[in-house]
Design a protein around this motif. Structure first.
Motif, PDB file in Angstrom:
ATOM      1  N   LYS A  37     -28.698  10.123   2.301  1.00 40.60           N
ATOM      2  CA  LYS A  37     -29.421  11.382   2.065  1.00 40.60           C
ATOM      3  C   LYS A  37     -30.559  11.550   3.043  1.00 40.60           C
ATOM      4  CE  LYS A  37     -31.724  14.224  -1.406  1.00 40.60           C
ATOM      5  NZ  LYS A  37     -31.166  15.441  -0.741  1.00 40.60           N
ATOM      6  N   VAL A  38     -31.254  10.451   3.374  1.00 35.92           N
ATOM      7  CA  VAL A  38     -32.319  10.525   4.382  1.00 35.92           C
ATOM      8  C   VAL A  38     -31.745  11.038   5.701  1.00 35.92           C
ATOM      9  CG1 VAL A  38     -33.977   9.209   5.750  1.00 35.92           C
ATOM     10  CG2 VAL A  38     -33.679   8.691   3.319  1.00 35.92           C
ATOM     11  N   LEU A  39     -30.604  10.485   6.096  1.00 39.51           N
ATOM     12  CA  LEU A  39     -29.981  10.905   7.345  1.00 39.51           C
ATOM     13  C   LEU A  39     -29.561  12.369   7.284  1.00 39.51           C
ATOM     14  CD1 LEU A  39     -28.761  10.440  10.123  1.00 39.51           C
ATOM     15  CD2 LEU A  39     -26.734   9.489   9.010  1.00 39.51           C
ATOM     16  N   ASN A  40     -28.859  12.749   6.222  1.00 39.27           N
ATOM     17  CA  ASN A  40     -28.388  14.137   6.121  1.00 39.27           C
ATOM     18  C   ASN A  40     -29.552  15.116   6.095  1.00 39.27           C
ATOM     19  OD1 ASN A  40     -25.780  13.204   6.073  1.00 39.27           O
ATOM     20  ND2 ASN A  40     -25.461  13.546   3.891  1.00 39.27           N
ATOM     21  N   ASP A  41     -30.616  14.758   5.373  1.00 42.90           N
ATOM     22  CA  ASP A  41     -31.785  15.651   5.309  1.00 42.90           C
ATOM     23  C   ASP A  41     -32.452  15.774   6.679  1.00 42.90           C
ATOM     24  OD1 ASP A  41     -31.318  15.994   2.635  1.00 42.90           O
ATOM     25  OD2 ASP A  41     -32.988  14.739   1.945  1.00 42.90           O
ATOM     26  N   SER A  42     -32.451  14.697   7.466  1.00 46.82           N
ATOM     27  CA  SER A  42     -33.071  14.761   8.789  1.00 46.82           C
ATOM     28  C   SER A  42     -32.279  15.662   9.730  1.00 46.82           C
ATOM     29  CB  SER A  42     -33.209  13.354   9.387  1.00 46.82           C
ATOM     30  OG  SER A  42     -31.961  12.837   9.821  1.00 46.82           O
ATOM     31  N   VAL A  43     -30.961  15.613   9.616  1.00 46.53           N
ATOM     32  CA  VAL A  43     -30.107  16.489  10.432  1.00 46.53           C
ATOM     33  C   VAL A  43     -30.331  17.944  10.030  1.00 46.53           C
ATOM     34  CG1 VAL A  43     -27.735  17.087  11.018  1.00 46.53           C
ATOM     35  CG2 VAL A  43     -28.393  14.685  10.813  1.00 46.53           C
ATOM     36  N   THR A  44     -30.381  18.203   8.730  1.00 45.10           N
ATOM     37  CA  THR A  44     -30.621  19.566   8.241  1.00 45.10           C
ATOM     38  C   THR A  44     -31.969  20.089   8.711  1.00 45.10           C
ATOM     39  OG1 THR A  44     -29.236  19.201   6.290  1.00 45.10           O
ATOM     40  CG2 THR A  44     -30.847  20.985   6.167  1.00 45.10           C
TER      41      THR A  44
ATOM     42  N   ALA B 130     -25.455   3.695  10.616  1.00 50.60           N
ATOM     43  CA  ALA B 130     -24.261   4.235   9.964  1.00 50.60           C
ATOM     44  C   ALA B 130     -23.110   4.169  10.945  1.00 50.60           C
ATOM     45  CB  ALA B 130     -24.487   5.676   9.513  1.00 50.60           C
ATOM     46  N   SER B 131     -22.023   3.521  10.525  1.00 46.63           N
ATOM     47  CA  SER B 131     -20.890   3.307  11.419  1.00 46.63           C
ATOM     48  C   SER B 131     -21.407   2.644  12.698  1.00 46.63           C
ATOM     49  CB  SER B 131     -20.163   4.624  11.697  1.00 46.63           C
ATOM     50  OG  SER B 131     -19.682   5.197  10.498  1.00 46.63           O
ATOM     51  N   SER B 132     -21.118   3.206  13.846  1.00 49.34           N
ATOM     52  CA  SER B 132     -21.599   2.625  15.108  1.00 49.34           C
ATOM     53  C   SER B 132     -22.862   3.323  15.598  1.00 49.34           C
ATOM     54  CB  SER B 132     -20.505   2.746  16.180  1.00 49.34           C
ATOM     55  OG  SER B 132     -20.160   4.114  16.365  1.00 49.34           O
ATOM     56  N   HIS B 133     -23.503   4.093  14.723  1.00 48.42           N
ATOM     57  CA  HIS B 133     -24.680   4.878  15.093  1.00 48.42           C
ATOM     58  C   HIS B 133     -25.963   4.198  14.624  1.00 48.42           C
ATOM     59  CE1 HIS B 133     -21.309   7.654  14.972  1.00 48.42           C
ATOM     60  NE2 HIS B 133     -22.019   8.607  15.544  1.00 48.42           N
ATOM     61  N   VAL B 134     -27.042   4.448  15.359  1.00 52.18           N
ATOM     62  CA  VAL B 134     -28.390   4.077  14.934  1.00 52.18           C
ATOM     63  C   VAL B 134     -29.268   5.312  15.108  1.00 52.18           C
ATOM     64  CG1 VAL B 134     -30.362   2.552  15.284  1.00 52.18           C
ATOM     65  CG2 VAL B 134     -28.048   1.699  15.694  1.00 52.18           C
ATOM     66  N   PHE B 135     -29.993   5.666  14.047  1.00 49.26           N
ATOM     67  CA  PHE B 135     -30.818   6.870  14.057  1.00 49.26           C
ATOM     68  C   PHE B 135     -32.275   6.515  13.771  1.00 49.26           C
ATOM     69  CE2 PHE B 135     -26.603   8.098  12.546  1.00 49.26           C
ATOM     70  CZ  PHE B 135     -26.297   9.161  13.376  1.00 49.26           C
ATOM     71  N   LEU B 136     -33.175   7.302  14.292  1.00 49.45           N
ATOM     72  CA  LEU B 136     -34.593   7.222  13.950  1.00 49.45           C
ATOM     73  C   LEU B 136     -34.994   8.542  13.319  1.00 49.45           C
ATOM     74  CD1 LEU B 136     -36.216   5.469  17.045  1.00 49.45           C
ATOM     75  CD2 LEU B 136     -35.523   4.474  14.866  1.00 49.45           C
ATOM     76  N   VAL B 137     -35.555   8.449  12.114  1.00 47.10           N
ATOM     77  CA  VAL B 137     -35.957   9.631  11.344  1.00 47.10           C
ATOM     78  C   VAL B 137     -37.468   9.605  11.178  1.00 47.10           C
ATOM     79  CG1 VAL B 137     -35.774  10.794   9.110  1.00 47.10           C
ATOM     80  CG2 VAL B 137     -33.757   9.680  10.111  1.00 47.10           C
TER      81      VAL B 137
END
Length: 235
Positions: A39-46, A181-188
Motif C-alpha cells: 500500500k505504501v508503494l501504490n500510494d506513492s505511485v498515485t 518488490a520483485s526485482s524492483h527497489v523503490f524509495l518513497v
C-alpha cells in the motif's frame, strides 16, 4: 521521409524509475506505521501521478545498452528534455499534438552509415539545424513517446508481488523508506507528501531513474516555424 524516419527510429526507448541513496539513517520512528509495504508503494505511485509535473532523469537499458534520460513532464503529457547515448544525444519537445526532435552531429552521423556522402552530409545538416516535427503516434517513436506518457510510465509499478519494507535512508536531505518488490527497489518520501522519488531494476532491460522537480512548472516552447521541417518533407 525515409531519412527522417531513419533518424527518429534510432531513439525508440523504454522509460521508468531509479535508485540513489546518499546515506543510511539510524532507524527511528517507523515510517507509515501499520501500512503494508504494497500500500505504501501504490500510494506513492498515485501521489506522483497526481502531481502537476515532475522530471525523470537517470538511465534506461535496452538490450544492455544504456541511454541517459532527462525529461520534464507536465500534467497533459507535454514534455521536454534530452536523451543521450553512446552515439550522441537528441533533444525532445512534445506537445499534445506533435513531437519535435533534434540531434547533435554525433547522433545524426551515426544514423548515416551506408549512405552516399552527399546524402549523409545533408541529413546531418538537417538533423542538427532543424527540428523534425512528427506525430507522437508514429510507430517508430513508440518507446520515446512512452517516456512522456506519465501514467503509462508509472502504472506498471502498481501491485508488484512480494512488496517488503527495507530500511530508512536520506536522499537530497529528505527521509525515505525503501520498498523492495520483485526485482524492483523503490524509495518513497517518508516526510510530507509520500511521493515515489526513486527506483531501480537491474539487468539488460534495467532502469535507474529518479523523480525530482515535483510540481514545478514545465514550460514547453514550440520551435519557430523557420526551424521546423515535417518528417514527411525531409526527403
Amino acid at each position: 521521409m525515409h531519412t527522417a524516419h531513419r533518424l527518429t527510429a534510432a531513439v525508440t526507448l523504454a522509460g521508468a524509475a531509479a535508485l540513489g541513496l546518499t546515506g543510511c539513517l539510524p532507524e527511528s520512528a517507523e515510517a507509515f506505521p501499520g501500512r503494508p509495504a504494497s500500500k505504501v508503494l501504490n500510494d506513492s505511485v498515485t501521489a506522483l501521478r497526481g502531481a502537476s509535473s515532475f522530471t525523470v532523469s537517470g538511465k534506461t537499458m535496452t538490450k544492455g545498452v544504456p541511454t541517459q534520460v532527462n525529461l520534464s513532464i507536465g500534467k497533459s503529457g507535454e514534455c521536454k528534455g534530452t536523451l543521450s547515448a553512446q552515439n550522441g544525444h537528441i533533444e525532445v519537445i512534445r506537445t499534445r499534438d506533435h513531437m519535435f526532435l533534434r540531434g547533435n552531429e554525433a547522433f545524426a552521423r551515426a544514423q548515416t552509415q551506408g549512405m552516399p556522402k552527399e546524402q549523409a552530409d545533408q541529413m546531418v545538416e538537417n538533423a542538427t539545424t532543424l527540428w523534425v516535427r512528427t506525430d507522437p503516434s508514429d510507430r517508430t517513436l513508440a518507446g520515446l513517446a512512452g517516456l512522456c506518457d506519465r501514467d503509462g510510465m508509472l502504472k506498471t509499478f502498481y501491485s508488484l508481488s512480494g512488496a517488503e519494507r527495507g530500511g530508512q535512508a536520506e536522499v537530497d536531505g529528505r527521509k525515505t523508506l525503501t520498498i523492495t518488490a520483485s526485482s524492483h527497489v523503490f524509495l518513497v518520501a517518508a516526510e510530507g507528501e509520500p511521493y515515489l522519488l526513486k527506483a531501480t531494476v537491474s539487468g539488460p532491460e534495467g532502469i535507474d531513474l529518479a523523480y525530482t522537480g515535483i510540481n514545478q512548472p514545465v514550460q514547453v516552447d514550440v520551435p519557430a516555424d523557420k526551424d521546423i521541417r515535417d518528417a514527411d518533407a525531409m526527403g
